[in-house]
Design a protein around this motif. Structure first.
Motif, PDB file in Angstrom:
ATOM      1  N   THR A 141       0.850  -1.184   0.000  1.00 60.30           N
ATOM      2  CA  THR A 141       0.000   0.000   0.000  1.00 60.30           C
ATOM      3  C   THR A 141       0.894   1.245   0.000  1.00 60.30           C
ATOM      4  O   THR A 141       2.129   1.152   0.109  1.00 60.30           O
ATOM      5  N   GLU A 177      -5.949   1.494  -2.426  1.00 65.08           N
ATOM      6  CA  GLU A 177      -6.631   1.362  -1.150  1.00 65.08           C
ATOM      7  C   GLU A 177      -7.718   2.415  -1.053  1.00 65.08           C
ATOM      8  O   GLU A 177      -7.711   3.397  -1.796  1.00 65.08           O
ATOM      9  N   TRP A 227      -8.586   7.869   2.209  1.00 68.76           N
ATOM     10  CA  TRP A 227      -8.389   8.224   3.613  1.00 68.76           C
ATOM     11  C   TRP A 227      -9.304   9.407   3.932  1.00 68.76           C
ATOM     12  O   TRP A 227      -9.628  10.208   3.063  1.00 68.76           O
ATOM     13  N   PHE A 265      -5.247  11.366   9.551  1.00 63.78           N
ATOM     14  CA  PHE A 265      -5.732  10.599   8.406  1.00 63.78           C
ATOM     15  C   PHE A 265      -6.259   9.258   8.905  1.00 63.78           C
ATOM     16  O   PHE A 265      -5.508   8.471   9.480  1.00 63.78           O
ATOM     17  N   SER A 318      -7.755   5.596   8.009  1.00 67.55           N
ATOM     18  CA  SER A 318      -7.736   4.628   6.916  1.00 67.55           C
ATOM     19  C   SER A 318      -8.682   3.480   7.226  1.00 67.55           C
ATOM     20  O   SER A 318      -8.588   2.855   8.291  1.00 67.55           O
ATOM     21  N   ARG A 352      -8.551   0.796   5.581  1.00 68.96           N
ATOM     22  CA  ARG A 352      -7.812  -0.441   5.320  1.00 68.96           C
ATOM     23  C   ARG A 352      -7.415  -1.126   6.614  1.00 68.96           C
ATOM     24  O   ARG A 352      -7.527  -2.338   6.751  1.00 68.96           O
ATOM     25  N   CYS A 403      -5.774   5.746  12.711  1.00 66.06           N
ATOM     26  CA  CYS A 403      -5.676   7.178  12.442  1.00 66.06           C
ATOM     27  C   CYS A 403      -4.222   7.600  12.612  1.00 66.06           C
ATOM     28  O   CYS A 403      -3.618   7.346  13.660  1.00 66.06           O
ATOM     29  N   TRP A 447     -12.359  13.419   1.954  1.00 70.57           N
ATOM     30  CA  TRP A 447     -11.793  12.160   1.456  1.00 70.57           C
ATOM     31  C   TRP A 447     -10.606  12.456   0.549  1.00 70.57           C
ATOM     32  O   TRP A 447     -10.678  13.336  -0.315  1.00 70.57           O
ATOM     33  N   THR A 461      -7.785  10.271  -1.831  1.00 68.09           N
ATOM     34  CA  THR A 461      -7.270   9.006  -2.353  1.00 68.09           C
ATOM     35  C   THR A 461      -5.748   9.018  -2.240  1.00 68.09           C
ATOM     36  O   THR A 461      -5.089   9.836  -2.896  1.00 68.09           O
ATOM     37  N   PRO A 462      -5.154   8.159  -1.392  1.00 69.95           N
ATOM     38  CA  PRO A 462      -3.703   8.217  -1.207  1.00 69.95           C
ATOM     39  C   PRO A 462      -2.954   7.924  -2.492  1.00 69.95           C
ATOM     40  O   PRO A 462      -3.267   6.980  -3.216  1.00 69.95           O
TER      41      PRO A 462
END
Length: 409
Positions: free
Chosen positions: A33, A64, A67, A82, A84, A86, A90, A399, A401-402
């Motif tokens: 990831t 993934e 976040w 942040f 997650s 997944r 935090c 939101w 997206t990493p």
């Protein structure tokens, strides 16, 4: 530990990890990831080189879920939190100046967040890598003018030339009797009055990015010569004065165009952002900050989702009652679908939403945000994990997206 295991452990510990074959390192890296990819790159020069080689060949870390970027979780204004889905954790990260907790976040896409600081300077920020790009000043839109600072005034003030705005965006109004004198605006009011949403868009053919911004009043796009807007979605009958509707467009995992209607319960019958934009008196924000109005949020109560299909009469919107094996993320971000097969902690057929009525949220900076999970099947709003649900911070969560991708200047 038996003798065979000890022997194997001693053998493994003597391996030259930096000397592993590059192709093996690349195959390992692309299964990580984003967070683990960054850690992988930091191990040694050889591992970092392998990661760079993978990026150069178009290979990326494992995708993934978005976040949730949170402010106010640390006394340090330069940090953000942040969350997650997944791993349910935090994390806190330090981000470059200007201090992230003193900005508002007005959009995100492709791993980049659009921010506006206390003096309305605009930046694109990748919160994963810390990369940041300044954007042109808002005065380049054409009808704002920055007033020079005086010795007695430490803050920037701007002039809004309404006549120029109407000429560019509402020519049908230019013949009416409007005040020729520009409106003087304190800079701290600019984001709430004029910045609605902004997201970076990527041209897949060239790899280049550009930023699309919706601004007020009247929620218009900039540069009407480049972009020719057209009506793509049906109008919604607003009906009850105590209900606020918002629309979103997204692309499904199958590549279909999806329309989302979001229904807020307006606790005190206050007008929506779009209604306030069109009002003659758009200068009364500070007067509305009373205790009764600030006591409650405008909670989201329902979503409706439609997909564009070819029918007997051409293209038409068909209502969806299930998202299949996907979850949908809605808020100030560019609405995004994600497969729950790649994230066991996500619930299928659910909409994960955050507060994106910035002007309303500003009046309730320390109140709970309008965030939650809407189950498409049961039509029930469920709470987010407690780490998120208890957030009372400003600006509202967004939101992200990493991504580790860079952007050319």
């Amino acid at each position: 530990m038996d003798m065979d295991c000890k022997a194997k452990f001693r053998h493994t510990s003597r391996l030259d990890w930096a000397g592993l074959p590059a192709d093996l390192l690349i195959e390992f890296a692309v299964r990580l990831t984003v967070v683990d990819w960054l850690r992988f790159r930091a191990v040694c020069t050889a591992w970092n080189r392998a990661a760079e080689t993978a990026l150069g060949s178009g290979r990326r870390p494992k995708s993934e879920p978005p976040w949730l970027m949170l402010s106010g979780r640390s006394a340090d204004p330069a940090t953000a939190g942040f969350f997650s889905f997944r791993d349910g954790r935090c994390r806190v990260a330090s981000l470059p100046e200007p201090a992230i907790q003193r900005r508002i976040w007005i959009g995100s896409a492709h791993g980049w967040v659009m921010t506006a600081d206390e003096e309305c300077a605009l930046h694109l920020l990748n919160p994963v890598t810390g990369a940041q790009l300044p954007l042109p000043c808002i005065t380049t839109i054409g009808y704002f003018e920055i007033l020079p600072r005086s010795e007695s005034n430490s803050t920037i003030r701007l002039l809004f030339h309404e006549r120029q705005f109407l000429t560019a965006h509402r020519p049908e109004y230019t013949g009416l009797d409007y005040d020729e004198h520009p409106d003087e605006i304190p800079v701290e009011q600019m984001p709430l009055r004029f910045l609605r949403k902004a997201v970076p868009l990527r041209d897949p053919s060239s790899g280049e990015y550009f930023v699309m911004m919706i601004h007020g009043p009247y929620s218009k796009l900039p540069d009407g010569e480049t972009f020719s807007p057209r009506i793509a979605v049906p109008e919604h009958n607003e009906g009850d004065e105590y209900v606020i509707f918002k629309k979103y467009l997204a692309v499904s995992l199958d590549g279909d165009l999806v329309l989302v209607w979001r229904e807020h319960w307006n606790c005190y019958g206050e007008e929506s952002d779009s209604d306030r934009d069109a009002s003659d008196n758009d200068n009364d924000d500070d007067n509305n900050n009373n205790d009764e109005y600030s006591a409650k949020a405008d909670p989201t109560v329902r979503f409706q989702v439609f997909v564009l299909r070819e029918g007997s009469q051409g293209s038409e919107w068909k209502e969806l009652h299930d998202l299949g094996g996907a979850a949908l993320f809605i808020g100030c971000n560019s609405a995004a679908f994600f497969s729950v097969a790649d994230a066991p902690n996500l619930l299928p057929g659910c909409i994960y939403f955050t507060d994106d009525l910035l002007r309303n949220s500003w009046h309730r900076k320390q109140k709970p945000r309008d965030i939650g999970i809407f189950n498409m099947k049961s039509k029930v709003v469920m709470p987010m994990p407690s780490l998120v649900q208890d957030s009372k911070s400003w600006p509202p969560p967004i939101w992200v997206t990493p991504s580790i991708l860079t952007m050319a200047v």
